[in-house]
Enzyme design. Structure first.
Site, mmCIF file in Angstrom:
data_model
loop_
_atom_site.group_PDB
_atom_site.id
_atom_site.type_symbol
_atom_site.label_atom_id
_atom_site.label_comp_id
_atom_site.label_asym_id
_atom_site.label_seq_id
_atom_site.Cartn_x
_atom_site.Cartn_y
_atom_site.Cartn_z
ATOM 1 N N HIS A 70 0.821 -1.218 0.000
ATOM 2 C CA HIS A 70 0.000 0.000 0.000
ATOM 3 C C HIS A 70 0.855 1.269 0.000
ATOM 4 O O HIS A 70 0.328 2.367 -0.181
ATOM 5 C CB HIS A 70 -0.979 -0.004 1.183
ATOM 6 C CG HIS A 70 -0.382 0.349 2.511
ATOM 7 N ND1 HIS A 70 0.041 -0.613 3.409
ATOM 8 C CD2 HIS A 70 -0.144 1.547 3.093
ATOM 9 C CE1 HIS A 70 0.507 -0.010 4.503
ATOM 10 N NE2 HIS A 70 0.402 1.298 4.323
ATOM 11 N N ASP A 111 -0.098 -7.658 1.728
ATOM 12 C CA ASP A 111 0.369 -6.261 1.676
ATOM 13 C C ASP A 111 1.896 -6.230 1.745
ATOM 14 O O ASP A 111 2.496 -5.918 2.775
ATOM 15 C CB ASP A 111 -0.242 -5.489 2.849
ATOM 16 C CG ASP A 111 0.039 -3.995 2.786
ATOM 17 O OD1 ASP A 111 0.519 -3.526 1.727
ATOM 18 O OD2 ASP A 111 -0.219 -3.300 3.789
ATOM 19 N N GLY A 208 2.623 6.453 8.906
ATOM 20 C CA GLY A 208 3.978 6.836 8.575
ATOM 21 C C GLY A 208 4.990 5.740 8.861
ATOM 22 O O GLY A 208 6.105 5.769 8.342
ATOM 23 N N SER A 210 4.182 2.617 8.155
ATOM 24 C CA SER A 210 3.828 1.581 7.183
ATOM 25 C C SER A 210 5.027 1.176 6.334
ATOM 26 O O SER A 210 5.839 2.013 5.922
ATOM 27 C CB SER A 210 2.726 2.083 6.253
ATOM 28 O OG SER A 210 1.503 2.179 6.925
ATOM 29 N N GLY A 211 5.118 -0.131 6.065
ATOM 30 C CA GLY A 211 6.198 -0.658 5.244
ATOM 31 C C GLY A 211 7.460 -0.976 6.013
ATOM 32 O O GLY A 211 8.342 -1.673 5.509
#
Length: 312
Positions: A70, A111, A208, A210-211
């Protein structure tokens, strides 16, 4: 003679796997509710930026970064900064983006994405890759994990200047319990996800982050168990953060990175799996265990190690 060559080759491969340079930050002696991370503690941490930081990632070899699907619309070319805002950072642009083909933006299933750097990076005390959880890994409830990132430090509260990388320690929450926690939200937790957080809340990843990586330590190595994916709010009681379960994607990652493959390490939980005793309305039954490919692989590794020890 051929049998001896085969045996020594197998031993070499076995020990080469164990001696991978992943997950061993020389400057590490060990978000919401977290604290500032000492420089060099998490040398695989990546910041994805388009004029400003918007997502995290993790360096998994000298040319590839792991992040969340995402975070990466396929049309974008990002700048990446390795190990954040410090004098030891390096920057690269992204040459290729590979999003998992079964990523579902509605359910957040699968994801996960890979980013190929425009050029390789050299490893230092401040820049080095993390190990990845192998397909036969197990993460029971309570396993200590660390999450790092430059995301919000509260719901709607940005990271204050000078925006130092933050770290927070949270325990794994078993998928059955996590499923029950999220059922009232109308969200399904799948086998491709792993959760972490405190029952009382107060510590969590947030917007923020994320990943970015969720990692656990085993035998002196840091192994990435999850990729920051989603949650409901941040650090709320009984609502753990949800992460993409890295161990589900060993085959996919290796099919995309065909040379200098990342270091996959099996993380093995000890004790009993308390999550098996969890029950709530709508929770699927516990599947009957059957011999798996991972079990066979683990047995072969043990046999291989015994053979190699005879000739060491």
């Amino acid at each position: 003679a051929s049998a001896w060559i085969l045996l020594t080759s197998l031993c070499s491969l076995f020990f080469l796997h164990l001696s991978s340079d992943c997950g061993q930050p020389p400057l590490n002696t060990r978000i919401v509710g977290g604290q500032e991370a000492p420089a060099g503690s998490w040398p695989w941490q990546v910041s994805l930026q388009q004029s400003a930081h918007f997502c995290g990632g993790s360096l998994i070899n000298n040319l590839w970064v792991l992040t969340a699907a995402h975070c990466v619309p396929s049309w974008s070319i990002y700048s990446l900064y390795l190990q954040g805002s410090n004098p030891n950072k390096v920057s690269r642009t992204v040459a290729q983006i590979i999003v998992h083909p079964d990523y579902n933006s509605v359910t957040s299933n699968n994801d996960i994405a890979l980013l190929k750097l425009s050029s390789s990076v050299s490893f230092t005390s401040y820049i080095s890759p993390v190990c990845l959880a192998a397909s036969d890994s197990s993460f029971y409830s309570g396993v200590n994990s660390w999450v790092t990132g430059w995301g919000n430090v509260g719901e709607g509260v940005g990271l204050p200047s000078p925006q130092t990388l933050m770290e927070v320690e949270v325990p794994v929450v078993g998928n059955r319990l996590c499923y029950c926690d999220y059922s009232s939200e109308g969200i399904t937790i799948t086998d491709n996800m792993i959760c972490a957080g405190l029952t009382e809340g107060g510590k969590d990843s947030c917007q923020g982050d994320s990943g970015g990586p969720m990692v656990s330590k085993q035998g002196g190595r840091w192994i990435q168990a999850g990729v920051v994916s989603f949650g409901v709010g941040c650090a709320r009681p009984n609502i753990p953060g949800v992460y993409t379960r890295v161990s589900q994607y060993q085959n996919w990652v290796n099919s995309q990175i065909t040379s200098n493959q990342p270091g996959f390490i099996t993380f093995t939980s000890t004790g009993t799996n308390s999550d098996l005793s969890v029950s709530c309305t709508g929770l699927p039954p516990i599947p009957t265990p059957t011999p798996s490919k991972s079990t066979i692989t683990r047995s072969l590794k043990k046999l291989q190690q015994r053979f190699c020890s005879l000739f060491s």
